[in-house]
Design a protein around this motif. Structure first.
Motif, PDB file in Angstrom:
ATOM      1  N   ARG A 103       0.824  -1.199   0.000  1.00  0.00           N
ATOM      2  CA  ARG A 103       0.000   0.000   0.000  1.00  0.00           C
ATOM      3  C   ARG A 103       0.861   1.254   0.000  1.00  0.00           C
ATOM      4  O   ARG A 103       0.531   2.250  -0.652  1.00  0.00           O
ATOM      5  CB  ARG A 103      -0.935   0.004   1.209  1.00  0.00           C
ATOM      6  N   ARG A 104       1.967   1.231   0.703  1.00  0.00           N
ATOM      7  CA  ARG A 104       2.841   2.407   0.722  1.00  0.00           C
ATOM      8  C   ARG A 104       3.411   2.670  -0.668  1.00  0.00           C
ATOM      9  O   ARG A 104       3.521   3.825  -1.097  1.00  0.00           O
ATOM     10  CB  ARG A 104       3.958   2.225   1.748  1.00  0.00           C
ATOM     11  N   ILE A 146      -2.066   4.220  16.350  1.00  0.00           N
ATOM     12  CA  ILE A 146      -1.290   5.204  17.109  1.00  0.00           C
ATOM     13  C   ILE A 146      -0.873   6.354  16.202  1.00  0.00           C
ATOM     14  O   ILE A 146      -0.924   7.533  16.589  1.00  0.00           O
ATOM     15  CB  ILE A 146      -0.064   4.531  17.749  1.00  0.00           C
ATOM     16  N   LEU A 147      -0.453   6.038  14.978  1.00  0.00           N
ATOM     17  CA  LEU A 147      -0.060   7.082  14.036  1.00  0.00           C
ATOM     18  C   LEU A 147      -1.227   8.020  13.753  1.00  0.00           C
ATOM     19  O   LEU A 147      -1.067   9.257  13.751  1.00  0.00           O
ATOM     20  CB  LEU A 147       0.452   6.445  12.747  1.00  0.00           C
ATOM     21  N   ILE A 148      -2.401   7.453  13.511  1.00  0.00           N
ATOM     22  CA  ILE A 148      -3.571   8.280  13.219  1.00  0.00           C
ATOM     23  C   ILE A 148      -3.937   9.141  14.420  1.00  0.00           C
ATOM     24  O   ILE A 148      -4.298  10.322  14.276  1.00  0.00           O
ATOM     25  CB  ILE A 148      -4.745   7.389  12.787  1.00  0.00           C
ATOM     26  N   ALA A 149      -3.832   8.564  15.620  1.00  0.00           N
ATOM     27  CA  ALA A 149      -4.104   9.350  16.828  1.00  0.00           C
ATOM     28  C   ALA A 149      -3.114  10.494  16.963  1.00  0.00           C
ATOM     29  O   ALA A 149      -3.487  11.612  17.346  1.00  0.00           O
ATOM     30  CB  ALA A 149      -4.044   8.437  18.054  1.00  0.00           C
ATOM     31  N   GLN A 150      -1.847  10.238  16.646  1.00  0.00           N
ATOM     32  CA  GLN A 150      -0.834  11.290  16.709  1.00  0.00           C
ATOM     33  C   GLN A 150      -1.162  12.413  15.729  1.00  0.00           C
ATOM     34  O   GLN A 150      -1.021  13.600  16.056  1.00  0.00           O
ATOM     35  CB  GLN A 150       0.550  10.714  16.404  1.00  0.00           C
ATOM     36  N   VAL A 151      -1.612  12.045  14.535  1.00  0.00           N
ATOM     37  CA  VAL A 151      -1.988  13.050  13.545  1.00  0.00           C
ATOM     38  C   VAL A 151      -3.183  13.874  14.034  1.00  0.00           C
ATOM     39  O   VAL A 151      -3.189  15.109  13.940  1.00  0.00           O
ATOM     40  CB  VAL A 151      -2.317  12.379  12.194  1.00  0.00           C
ATOM     41  N   PRO A 184       9.295  12.329  14.010  1.00  0.00           N
ATOM     42  CA  PRO A 184      10.287  11.256  13.859  1.00  0.00           C
ATOM     43  C   PRO A 184      10.030  10.027  14.716  1.00  0.00           C
ATOM     44  O   PRO A 184      10.637   8.973  14.473  1.00  0.00           O
ATOM     45  CB  PRO A 184      11.600  11.949  14.257  1.00  0.00           C
ATOM     46  N   LEU A 185       9.132  10.132  15.694  1.00  0.00           N
ATOM     47  CA  LEU A 185       8.782   8.956  16.480  1.00  0.00           C
ATOM     48  C   LEU A 185       8.166   7.871  15.582  1.00  0.00           C
ATOM     49  O   LEU A 185       8.222   6.683  15.916  1.00  0.00           O
ATOM     50  CB  LEU A 185       7.786   9.325  17.585  1.00  0.00           C
ATOM     51  N   GLN A 186       7.619   8.273  14.450  1.00  0.00           N
ATOM     52  CA  GLN A 186       7.013   7.317  13.517  1.00  0.00           C
ATOM     53  C   GLN A 186       8.003   6.839  12.459  1.00  0.00           C
ATOM     54  O   GLN A 186       7.617   6.202  11.485  1.00  0.00           O
ATOM     55  CB  GLN A 186       5.785   7.949  12.844  1.00  0.00           C
ATOM     56  N   ARG A 187       9.255   7.189  12.637  1.00  0.00           N
ATOM     57  CA  ARG A 187      10.352   6.715  11.789  1.00  0.00           C
ATOM     58  C   ARG A 187      10.068   6.949  10.306  1.00  0.00           C
ATOM     59  O   ARG A 187       9.950   8.078   9.866  1.00  0.00           O
ATOM     60  CB  ARG A 187      10.619   5.244  12.110  1.00  0.00           C
ATOM     61  N   THR A 188       9.962   5.897   9.503  1.00  0.00           N
ATOM     62  CA  THR A 188       9.820   6.084   8.058  1.00  0.00           C
ATOM     63  C   THR A 188       8.484   6.718   7.675  1.00  0.00           C
ATOM     64  O   THR A 188       8.338   7.190   6.547  1.00  0.00           O
ATOM     65  CB  THR A 188       9.971   4.744   7.321  1.00  0.00           C
ATOM     66  N   SER A 189       7.550   6.736   8.595  1.00  0.00           N
ATOM     67  CA  SER A 189       6.256   7.358   8.321  1.00  0.00           C
ATOM     68  C   SER A 189       6.210   8.820   8.758  1.00  0.00           C
ATOM     69  O   SER A 189       5.146   9.451   8.683  1.00  0.00           O
ATOM     70  CB  SER A 189       5.123   6.588   9.021  1.00  0.00           C
ATOM     71  N   ALA A 190       7.336   9.357   9.174  1.00  0.00           N
ATOM     72  CA  ALA A 190       7.375  10.745   9.639  1.00  0.00           C
ATOM     73  C   ALA A 190       6.888  11.728   8.575  1.00  0.00           C
ATOM     74  O   ALA A 190       6.131  12.661   8.906  1.00  0.00           O
ATOM     75  CB  ALA A 190       8.782  11.105  10.101  1.00  0.00           C
ATOM     76  N   PRO A 191       7.265  11.587   7.296  1.00  0.00           N
ATOM     77  CA  PRO A 191       6.742  12.537   6.289  1.00  0.00           C
ATOM     78  C   PRO A 191       5.222  12.515   6.191  1.00  0.00           C
ATOM     79  O   PRO A 191       4.592  13.562   6.002  1.00  0.00           O
ATOM     80  CB  PRO A 191       7.396  12.062   4.987  1.00  0.00           C
ATOM     81  N   LEU A 192       4.628  11.332   6.323  1.00  0.00           N
ATOM     82  CA  LEU A 192       3.175  11.241   6.294  1.00  0.00           C
ATOM     83  C   LEU A 192       2.570  11.950   7.498  1.00  0.00           C
ATOM     84  O   LEU A 192       1.576  12.677   7.374  1.00  0.00           O
ATOM     85  CB  LEU A 192       2.728   9.780   6.273  1.00  0.00           C
ATOM     86  N   VAL A 193       3.153  11.756   8.661  1.00  0.00           N
ATOM     87  CA  VAL A 193       2.644  12.390   9.871  1.00  0.00           C
ATOM     88  C   VAL A 193       2.700  13.908   9.746  1.00  0.00           C
ATOM     89  O   VAL A 193       1.733  14.611  10.069  1.00  0.00           O
ATOM     90  CB  VAL A 193       3.435  11.921  11.105  1.00  0.00           C
ATOM     91  N   VAL A 194       3.813  14.436   9.259  1.00  0.00           N
ATOM     92  CA  VAL A 194       3.954  15.886   9.102  1.00  0.00           C
ATOM     93  C   VAL A 194       2.923  16.419   8.116  1.00  0.00           C
ATOM     94  O   VAL A 194       2.206  17.397   8.393  1.00  0.00           O
ATOM     95  CB  VAL A 194       5.382  16.248   8.639  1.00  0.00           C
TER      96      VAL A 194
END
Length: 254
Positions: A103-104, A146-151, A184-194
């Motif tokens: 999916r990525r 967790i990622l979605i909650a962080q966003v 950066p806590l989400q490592r490789t997904s950090a760009p998506l989080v930002v």
């Protein structure tokens, strides 16, 4: 042109079969050539002998109707959306441990194809962030939640920082850096989080306004429907509680 026929010629159109509601089926395969490395991704035709079920149809860009004023579900994004739908279906059929990675890849190629096909960078990033969050929700497990909650919390924090900075003191504006600091806590997904966090905060007032306007329009339409003797389908504001209900024809009241 980034999209081409299966023979490698420039693509000048894609034949579609309209299957009622908001579903279409692609009747002829086509391809997308990645401008970075020349790799060609085939987009197969749907099986028109079967119903337009999930994986055998497309609604183009899956944008809720009440947001079509912001991002239409068709236009230059149509071919990238069909490409993405095909790759999403391939990911869905893959072994479970491989689905998120696939999916990525699909989401990243979707963003690239959007820009290649004439979508400006901001809108392409918004659409990429939306499908990226959906990928994590479907295939990311607890980490995806967790990622979605962080966003979500980050977007709320941004809105709060702006409001408090205007009403109280500009020092609250320092909070605007917090989501990027924690990404950066989400490592490789950090760009998506930002992207998802800042764009979510930016678009939140627009989405809320569109949501409220859709329901005001729906209320007016309901009053007219009642006043005219309930002729025709009952008006229904969108979005509804059941997601797929948004994408079917309105029911006639007998």
């Amino acid at each position: 042109m980034p999209f081409e026929t299966v023979e490698g010629a420039p693509l000048d159109g894609v034949p579609l079969l309209y299957r009622m509601g908001r579903e279409f089926q692609v009747t002829r395969p086509f391809a997308y050539r990645d401008p970075r490395d020349g790799v060609v991704t085939l987009v197969p035709a749907h099986d028109t002998a079967r119903p337009p079920t999930s994986g055998n149809s497309t609604d183009f860009a899956s944008v809720p109707p009440f947001l079509w004023g912001l991002i239409a579900n068709y236009g230059p994004q149509t071919l990238p959306a069909i490409l993405h739908d095909a790759m999403v279906e391939q990911a869905r059929r893959a072994p479970e441990p491989e689905r998120l990675a696939r999916r990525r890849v699909a989401d990243d190629l979707f963003r690239l194809a959007l820009v290649d096909n004439g979508i400006h960078l901001l809108r392409a990033r918004v659409m990429w962030a939306a499908v990226g969050l959906e990928s994590r929700w479907r295939h990311g497990g607890l980490g995806g939640r967790i990622l979605i909650a962080q966003v979500a919390l980050g977007a709320l924090a941004l809105i709060a920082a702006v409001v408090l900075g205007i009403l109280l003191t500009p020092w609250w504006m320092l909070g605007l850096a917090l989501p990027a600091t924690l990404a950066p806590l989400q490592r490789t997904s950090a760009p998506l989080v930002v992207a998802a966090t800042y764009l979510g905060a930016l678009y939140a007032p627009l989405v809320l306004g569109a949501f409220l306007a859709a329901h005001v329009e729906g209320l007016i339409a309901l009053v007219v429907w009642l006043a005219t003797g309930r002729r025709g389908p009952r008006p229904q504001a969108e979005p509804t509680i059941v997601w797929k209900a948004e994408y079917g024809p309105e029911r006639l009241t007998r």
